[in-house]
Every structure is written in C-alpha cells, then in structure tokens.
Design a protein around this motif. Structure first.
Motif, PDB file in Angstrom:
ATOM      1  N   SER A 152       0.838  -1.105   0.256  1.00  0.00           N
ATOM      2  CA  SER A 152      -0.234  -0.122  -0.292  1.00  0.00           C
ATOM      3  C   SER A 152       0.699   1.123   0.522  1.00  0.00           C
ATOM      4  O   SER A 152       1.907   1.196  -0.060  1.00  0.00           O
ATOM      5  CB  SER A 152      -1.058   0.034   0.997  1.00  0.00           C
ATOM      6  N   MET A 153       0.208   2.104  -0.720  1.00  0.00           N
ATOM      7  CA  MET A 153       0.892   3.610  -0.444  1.00  0.00           C
ATOM      8  C   MET A 153       1.248   4.329   0.598  1.00  0.00           C
ATOM      9  O   MET A 153       0.224   3.701   1.449  1.00  0.00           O
ATOM     10  CB  MET A 153       0.264   4.479  -1.636  1.00  0.00           C
ATOM     11  N   ARG A 154       2.410   5.129   1.300  1.00  0.00           N
ATOM     12  CA  ARG A 154       3.435   4.924   3.019  1.00  0.00           C
ATOM     13  C   ARG A 154       4.309   5.795   2.388  1.00  0.00           C
ATOM     14  O   ARG A 154       4.762   6.189   0.964  1.00  0.00           O
ATOM     15  CB  ARG A 154       3.469   3.531   2.962  1.00  0.00           C
ATOM     16  N   LYS A 161      11.351   4.908  -6.864  1.00  0.00           N
ATOM     17  CA  LYS A 161      11.385   5.317  -7.699  1.00  0.00           C
ATOM     18  C   LYS A 161       9.607   4.234  -7.037  1.00  0.00           C
ATOM     19  O   LYS A 161       9.645   3.261  -6.772  1.00  0.00           O
ATOM     20  CB  LYS A 161      11.439   4.634  -8.444  1.00  0.00           C
ATOM     21  N   LEU A 162       9.000   4.974  -7.763  1.00  0.00           N
ATOM     22  CA  LEU A 162       6.577   3.997  -7.459  1.00  0.00           C
ATOM     23  C   LEU A 162       5.991   4.619  -8.823  1.00  0.00           C
ATOM     24  O   LEU A 162       6.575   5.015  -9.624  1.00  0.00           O
ATOM     25  CB  LEU A 162       6.117   5.452  -6.572  1.00  0.00           C
ATOM     26  N   GLN A 163       5.099   3.430  -8.312  1.00  0.00           N
ATOM     27  CA  GLN A 163       4.166   2.918  -9.419  1.00  0.00           C
ATOM     28  C   GLN A 163       3.212   2.900  -9.199  1.00  0.00           C
ATOM     29  O   GLN A 163       3.346   1.701  -8.744  1.00  0.00           O
ATOM     30  CB  GLN A 163       4.727   2.743 -11.571  1.00  0.00           C
ATOM     31  N   HIS A 164       2.183   3.485  -9.270  1.00  0.00           N
ATOM     32  CA  HIS A 164       0.396   2.616  -8.986  1.00  0.00           C
ATOM     33  C   HIS A 164       0.312   1.760  -9.823  1.00  0.00           C
ATOM     34  O   HIS A 164       0.263   1.144 -10.979  1.00  0.00           O
ATOM     35  CB  HIS A 164      -0.555   3.749  -9.434  1.00  0.00           C
ATOM     36  N   THR A 168      -7.447  -0.980  -4.420  1.00  0.00           N
ATOM     37  CA  THR A 168      -8.608  -1.996  -3.594  1.00  0.00           C
ATOM     38  C   THR A 168      -9.076  -1.389  -2.753  1.00  0.00           C
ATOM     39  O   THR A 168      -9.213  -0.843  -1.508  1.00  0.00           O
ATOM     40  CB  THR A 168      -7.845  -3.105  -3.060  1.00  0.00           C
ATOM     41  N   SER A 169     -10.515  -1.789  -2.354  1.00  0.00           N
ATOM     42  CA  SER A 169     -11.334  -2.019  -1.265  1.00  0.00           C
ATOM     43  C   SER A 169     -11.660  -2.857  -0.463  1.00  0.00           C
ATOM     44  O   SER A 169     -10.987  -4.201  -0.726  1.00  0.00           O
ATOM     45  CB  SER A 169     -12.873  -1.169  -1.836  1.00  0.00           C
ATOM     46  N   PHE A 170     -12.080  -3.046   0.338  1.00  0.00           N
ATOM     47  CA  PHE A 170     -12.244  -4.245   1.652  1.00  0.00           C
ATOM     48  C   PHE A 170     -13.961  -4.185   1.769  1.00  0.00           C
ATOM     49  O   PHE A 170     -15.148  -3.865   1.352  1.00  0.00           O
ATOM     50  CB  PHE A 170     -12.071  -3.636   2.892  1.00  0.00           C
ATOM     51  N   VAL A 272      -7.251   1.875  -0.590  1.00  0.00           N
ATOM     52  CA  VAL A 272      -6.068   1.458  -0.585  1.00  0.00           C
ATOM     53  C   VAL A 272      -5.232   1.455  -1.602  1.00  0.00           C
ATOM     54  O   VAL A 272      -5.396   0.593  -2.256  1.00  0.00           O
ATOM     55  CB  VAL A 272      -5.547   0.055   0.610  1.00  0.00           C
ATOM     56  N   GLU A 273      -4.444   1.979  -1.863  1.00  0.00           N
ATOM     57  CA  GLU A 273      -3.166   2.197  -3.509  1.00  0.00           C
ATOM     58  C   GLU A 273      -1.983   1.400  -3.492  1.00  0.00           C
ATOM     59  O   GLU A 273      -1.637   1.958  -2.340  1.00  0.00           O
ATOM     60  CB  GLU A 273      -2.449   3.379  -3.946  1.00  0.00           C
TER      61      GLU A 273
END
Length: 302
Positions: A152-154, A161-164, A168-170, A272-273
């Motif tokens: 998850s994104m933090r 380096k980051l990429q989406h 997701t949902s719950f 959550v990404e």
C-alpha cells in the motif's frame, strides 16, 4: 532555432501512461507543484490542454491520444541511443527476481506473473521474500536484497521510485450460514461477534477501531493472525468475522472452494492504493523494467 526541452516528452509520456499528475510526480520524483508546472509547460509547447480533469483523475484529450504512440516512440528511441548494445535476450536471461509482497498479492497475482515469466523468460526465477528482522523495506531496497516492494502507498524515501498498480477496497467475510446474515449487517450486528485481526506486527487494534468508536461501537478481537490466508481458514471453521479483507482476494476464496460469504461493511473504509517501489539504480535496468511492465500489465487485467 531553439531546441525544445526534450524532458517534457518524458514527462508527457509518463503522464499519459499514469493518467494522474500525482502518480507521474512520484515516478519522476517531483513535487506536486513541480509536476503542475511541467504540465503547464507541456500544454504551452503543444498548444493543447493534453490532460483534462475527469472525476478524480485526468483524461487525455483527442490531441493527446493522437500523440501518445508518437511520444512513446520518441522516448524509446532516445533511450535506445544510450542503451544500444545492452539490450537483453529474455529467452536466455538467467536471473532471480526478489519481491516483497503480502500473501494477498502473491495469491492473487503470483501465479499469473510466473506464467508470464515462464513464457517470455523461462530461465528466470520469481522469489517472494519475507520481511527481515528489524529491517525496513527501504533498507532492503537500498541494500539490493529485494528488487521490488509491492505494498500500500506509504511514505517512502524521496529517492525511491514508485508506480501505481491498482486500488483495492475492503469487504467483510464470514462463513456461509453465519448468524450475522440473519438480518441486515448493520453496526450492532457486525460488532456482536468476535473478530479476527490480520496484522504482521500482531496488533489487535488500529484505525478501523477508531472509526468504530467514533460511531459509538467497539468490537472484540479474539484471534490475531499474521496473514489473510490463515485468517480465511479460521473464519471458515468458526463464528469469527474477518472485517477487512481486500476485495481482490475474493477470487482466491472462490478457487479454494471455502464456504464463505462476503458482505459490504456497515461503515466507510478508505480504499488503498497498491504500488510497486524500487531503488533508482534499477530504473534503467532492462530486465527490471521488463518485470515492472509485466506486473503493471498483470494487475491492470483486473
């Protein structure tokens, strides 16, 4: 004649790929204001809005769609100038890729990803590694102990380096026939039964409990597990409730044939990404770039 800033082409390529100025900024290691200024310069240079607001994201204009393949081709050609002679042969590549991800991701995507690697790079090995004792994920990326961290994104270090990958949902889940389904699953019914907490740190409480308390409710956590796979088997054999299961895990439950029933949560929970993160030294590594592209494609199939 003054040459245009070719860095704008790189930025445009990433913006069109991500469809988000925020995600593009992360990939380019820029601040949001800097990315906004870059987008403004691109618009001035092309004479077109390029990307326009649509809901929470950005949608390419017809002109941007027209330019997409041309821009991608120019960026790839420019990259080839500096990497000529260093391209890899995937069919003969021998390499072990070490990834750190939780059991939900491995269960949902590990098999598909391994099939792709077997098809295109048959001599590679995909290794999902556990967390190290006392070692942060950033330390593992820095030291080269893992090639990619999927989470998850933090707040990652500025150089990472980051990429989406996806969002997701719950949902909640309980065994089929659980008395919680005898009526509408409201907060009172939801908190009347013992819960499972899934926590790699062994925690029973978290932000979810704060949200419950704000609505005048509390829950009893009587079982704590380190991963979701053990949790779903415990739910199947008891009257416990698993309140926060990632929605993209539902196909795994179906494949296992467990008699479990999902339900919508009776209170709002933020989605959550999920991103993939890597150290900048691997940014232009051909094999690593190919792996990242495979991951993006696999996750984009959902």
């Amino acid at each position: 004649m003054k040459l245009p800033d070719l860095n704008l082409l790189v930025a445009l390529d990433i913006l069109l790929e991500e469809g988000s100025a925020v995600a593009a900024a992360r990939r380019m290691n820029l601040s949001a204001p800097a990315m906004s200024r870059t987008l403004a310069r691109i618009r001035d240079a092309i004479g077109d809005p390029v990307l326009v607001r649509s809901g929470r994201g950005l949608t390419p204009t017809p002109r941007a769609l027209e330019l997409r393949e041309q821009v991608r081709g120019v960026v790839e050609q420019a990259h080839a100038v500096f990497t000529s002679g260093r391209e890899i042969d995937l069919r003969t590549l021998e390499r072990t890729f070490s990834l750190r991800a939780n059991d939900v991701f491995v269960g949902a995507y590990g098999g598909k990803l391994r099939d792709l690697l077997a098809r295109h790079a048959p001599n590679t090995v995909l290794r999902f590694v556990p967390e190290g004792d006392g070692e942060t994920d950033g330390d593992a990326l820095q030291a080269g102990r893992i090639d990619l961290y999927i989470s998850s994104m933090r707040n990652f270090a500025p150089d990472i380096k980051l990429q989406h990958l996806f969002t997701t949902s719950f949902v909640g889940i309980a065994r089929a026939g659980h008395p919680v389904f005898d009526g509408p699953v409201d907060l009172a019914r939801f908190t009347a039964y013992d819960h499972i907490s899934v926590s790699r740190r062994g925690l029973a409480r978290g932000p979810f409990d704060t949200t419950l308390a704000e609505r005048g409710h509390a829950r009893r956590v009587s079982l704590i597990t380190a991963n979701f796979h053990s949790a779903i088997f415990a739910v199947a054999d008891s009257d416990l409730i698993l309140p926060l299961m990632p929605r993209h895990m539902l196909p795994i439950v179906e494949r296992l044939g467990l008699k479990l029933r999902p339900f919508e949560l009776p209170l709002p929970v933020d989605s959550v990404e999920i991103v993939q993160a890597w150290h900048p030294r691997l940014d232009n590594d051909h094999a690593h770039k190919w792996l990242r592209r495979m991951l993006k494609d696999v996750c984009g199939e959902e």
